[in-house]
Motif scaffolding. Sequence first.
Motif, PDB file in Angstrom:
ATOM      1  N   ASP A  54       0.991  -1.277   0.115  1.00  0.00           N
ATOM      2  CA  ASP A  54      -0.164  -0.007  -0.184  1.00  0.00           C
ATOM      3  C   ASP A  54       0.927   1.187   0.048  1.00  0.00           C
ATOM      4  OD1 ASP A  54      -1.548   2.214   1.334  1.00  0.00           O
ATOM      5  OD2 ASP A  54      -3.039   0.746   1.297  1.00  0.00           O
ATOM      6  N   PRO A  55       0.511   2.245  -0.654  1.00  0.00           N
ATOM      7  CA  PRO A  55       1.698   3.388  -0.701  1.00  0.00           C
ATOM      8  C   PRO A  55       1.745   4.024   0.447  1.00  0.00           C
ATOM      9  CG  PRO A  55       0.097   3.352  -2.672  1.00  0.00           C
ATOM     10  CD  PRO A  55      -0.319   2.192  -1.891  1.00  0.00           C
ATOM     11  N   ARG A  56       0.846   3.904   1.345  1.00  0.00           N
ATOM     12  CA  ARG A  56       0.826   4.510   2.372  1.00  0.00           C
ATOM     13  C   ARG A  56       1.748   3.926   3.562  1.00  0.00           C
ATOM     14  NH1 ARG A  56      -4.714   3.588   4.758  1.00  0.00           N
ATOM     15  NH2 ARG A  56      -4.774   1.807   3.575  1.00  0.00           N
ATOM     16  N   VAL A  57       2.365   2.870   3.036  1.00  0.00           N
ATOM     17  CA  VAL A  57       3.360   2.131   3.784  1.00  0.00           C
ATOM     18  C   VAL A  57       4.801   2.738   4.092  1.00  0.00           C
ATOM     19  CG1 VAL A  57       4.396   0.377   2.373  1.00  0.00           C
ATOM     20  CG2 VAL A  57       4.145  -0.174   4.660  1.00  0.00           C
ATOM     21  N   TYR A  58       4.865   3.493   3.119  1.00  0.00           N
ATOM     22  CA  TYR A  58       6.254   4.126   3.049  1.00  0.00           C
ATOM     23  C   TYR A  58       6.330   5.410   4.153  1.00  0.00           C
ATOM     24  CZ  TYR A  58       6.696   1.715  -1.312  1.00  0.00           C
ATOM     25  OH  TYR A  58       6.855   0.898  -2.151  1.00  0.00           O
ATOM     26  N   ARG A  59       5.124   5.889   4.356  1.00  0.00           N
ATOM     27  CA  ARG A  59       4.856   6.959   5.218  1.00  0.00           C
ATOM     28  C   ARG A  59       4.978   6.295   6.908  1.00  0.00           C
ATOM     29  NH1 ARG A  59       1.427   9.094   1.370  1.00  0.00           N
ATOM     30  NH2 ARG A  59      -0.323   8.066   2.570  1.00  0.00           N
ATOM     31  N   LYS A  60       4.345   5.120   6.898  1.00  0.00           N
ATOM     32  CA  LYS A  60       4.335   4.524   8.117  1.00  0.00           C
ATOM     33  C   LYS A  60       5.521   3.712   8.760  1.00  0.00           C
ATOM     34  CE  LYS A  60       0.887   1.279  10.372  1.00  0.00           C
ATOM     35  NZ  LYS A  60       0.068   0.489  10.306  1.00  0.00           N
ATOM     36  N   LEU A  61       6.486   3.239   7.645  1.00  0.00           N
ATOM     37  CA  LEU A  61       7.318   2.335   8.124  1.00  0.00           C
ATOM     38  C   LEU A  61       8.910   2.921   7.833  1.00  0.00           C
ATOM     39  CD1 LEU A  61       5.872  -1.095   7.640  1.00  0.00           C
ATOM     40  CD2 LEU A  61       6.151   0.057   9.826  1.00  0.00           C
ATOM     41  N   SER A  62       9.717   2.633   8.513  1.00  0.00           N
ATOM     42  CA  SER A  62      11.235   3.103   7.863  1.00  0.00           C
ATOM     43  C   SER A  62      11.559   2.014   6.962  1.00  0.00           C
ATOM     44  CB  SER A  62      12.119   3.075   9.185  1.00  0.00           C
ATOM     45  OG  SER A  62      12.352   1.713   9.694  1.00  0.00           O
ATOM     46  N   ALA A  63      12.602   2.242   6.310  1.00  0.00           N
ATOM     47  CA  ALA A  63      13.020   0.934   5.315  1.00  0.00           C
ATOM     48  C   ALA A  63      13.366  -0.164   6.210  1.00  0.00           C
ATOM     49  CB  ALA A  63      14.396   1.571   4.539  1.00  0.00           C
ATOM     50  N   THR A  64      14.010  -0.215   7.203  1.00  0.00           N
ATOM     51  CA  THR A  64      14.277  -1.351   7.859  1.00  0.00           C
ATOM     52  C   THR A  64      13.105  -2.170   8.403  1.00  0.00           C
ATOM     53  OG1 THR A  64      16.334  -0.259   8.688  1.00  0.00           O
ATOM     54  CG2 THR A  64      15.592  -2.232   9.780  1.00  0.00           C
ATOM     55  N   GLU A  65      12.056  -1.227   8.726  1.00  0.00           N
ATOM     56  CA  GLU A  65      10.700  -1.758   9.472  1.00  0.00           C
ATOM     57  C   GLU A  65      10.197  -2.551   8.125  1.00  0.00           C
ATOM     58  OE1 GLU A  65       9.582   1.077  12.982  1.00  0.00           O
ATOM     59  OE2 GLU A  65       9.318   1.622  11.115  1.00  0.00           O
ATOM     60  N   LEU A  66      10.037  -1.929   7.102  1.00  0.00           N
ATOM     61  CA  LEU A  66       9.538  -2.341   5.801  1.00  0.00           C
ATOM     62  C   LEU A  66       9.781  -3.628   5.284  1.00  0.00           C
ATOM     63  CD1 LEU A  66       7.402  -2.139   3.620  1.00  0.00           C
ATOM     64  CD2 LEU A  66       8.806  -0.532   2.417  1.00  0.00           C
ATOM     65  N   ALA A  67      11.253  -3.791   5.637  1.00  0.00           N
ATOM     66  CA  ALA A  67      12.260  -5.068   4.895  1.00  0.00           C
ATOM     67  C   ALA A  67      11.731  -5.958   6.104  1.00  0.00           C
ATOM     68  CB  ALA A  67      13.485  -4.685   5.014  1.00  0.00           C
ATOM     69  N   ASP A  68      11.795  -5.768   7.133  1.00  0.00           N
ATOM     70  CA  ASP A  68      11.464  -6.529   8.157  1.00  0.00           C
ATOM     71  C   ASP A  68      10.116  -7.275   7.879  1.00  0.00           C
ATOM     72  OD1 ASP A  68      13.786  -6.715   9.534  1.00  0.00           O
ATOM     73  OD2 ASP A  68      13.485  -5.373  11.149  1.00  0.00           O
ATOM     74  N   ALA A  69       8.813  -6.248   7.873  1.00  0.00           N
ATOM     75  CA  ALA A  69       7.525  -6.801   7.711  1.00  0.00           C
ATOM     76  C   ALA A  69       7.623  -7.584   6.479  1.00  0.00           C
ATOM     77  CB  ALA A  69       6.554  -5.448   7.636  1.00  0.00           C
ATOM     78  N   ILE A  70       8.286  -7.171   5.251  1.00  0.00           N
ATOM     79  CA  ILE A  70       8.068  -8.015   4.159  1.00  0.00           C
ATOM     80  C   ILE A  70       8.666  -9.431   4.331  1.00  0.00           C
ATOM     81  CG2 ILE A  70       9.003  -8.280   2.018  1.00  0.00           C
ATOM     82  CD1 ILE A  70       8.590  -5.332   1.648  1.00  0.00           C
ATOM     83  N   MET A  71       9.765  -9.617   5.126  1.00  0.00           N
ATOM     84  CA  MET A  71      10.088 -10.954   5.275  1.00  0.00           C
ATOM     85  C   MET A  71       9.362 -11.517   6.299  1.00  0.00           C
ATOM     86  SD  MET A  71      12.837 -11.269   3.524  1.00  0.00           S
ATOM     87  CE  MET A  71      13.364 -12.831   4.105  1.00  0.00           C
ATOM     88  N   GLU A  72       8.686 -11.025   7.310  1.00  0.00           N
ATOM     89  CA  GLU A  72       7.710 -11.544   8.009  1.00  0.00           C
ATOM     90  C   GLU A  72       6.653 -12.364   7.232  1.00  0.00           C
ATOM     91  OE1 GLU A  72       4.590 -10.713  11.595  1.00  0.00           O
ATOM     92  OE2 GLU A  72       6.093  -9.520  10.987  1.00  0.00           O
ATOM     93  N   GLN A  73       6.159 -11.531   6.177  1.00  0.00           N
ATOM     94  CA  GLN A  73       5.069 -12.248   5.599  1.00  0.00           C
ATOM     95  C   GLN A  73       5.456 -13.294   4.496  1.00  0.00           C
ATOM     96  OE1 GLN A  73       2.033 -11.614   6.399  1.00  0.00           O
ATOM     97  NE2 GLN A  73       3.026 -10.315   7.830  1.00  0.00           N
ATOM     98  N   ILE A  74       6.613 -12.856   3.941  1.00  0.00           N
ATOM     99  CA  ILE A  74       7.455 -14.145   3.234  1.00  0.00           C
ATOM    100  C   ILE A  74       7.484 -15.430   4.020  1.00  0.00           C
ATOM    101  CG2 ILE A  74       9.332 -14.637   1.704  1.00  0.00           C
ATOM    102  CD1 ILE A  74       9.659 -11.731   0.676  1.00  0.00           C
TER     103      ILE A  74
END
Length: 121
Positions: A54-74
């Motif tokens: 979701d485009p809003r994710v870039y405003r909500k999470l830092s790059a590290t948090e986003l990477a961690d969240a993506i890896m968790e779902q994978i």
Amino acid sequence: MTVEGLAGQVNQQVERVRETYEALNSIESTMGSSDGMISVVVGPQGQVRDIELDPRVYRKLSATELADAIMEQINRAAAAVSEQRRHLLEPLMPDGLRYDQVFGENVTLDAFLPSPVDPDV
């Protein structure tokens, strides 16, 4: 048992293996974060097929948090695919051979090899 009976059993097993192989190739798991910001699709071999953000994710999470969240779902999706594979393949395992001996993380050749032969016997 007659030859015809044995042939029928063999044909049933072959058909069962074909059906299982087809089902294995169609396994897929989609996992999404609880907030709906991240979604991933993992295919039958654990390969990532799609990531949606979701485009809003870039405003909500830092790059590290986003990477961690993506890896968790994978990882969640890959675990679900692995469980589906286990469910399909366990019924086809030969007696005395466990699924994790063949497909587990720490697989060795020991499950496939006979015990060592004592040359003095």
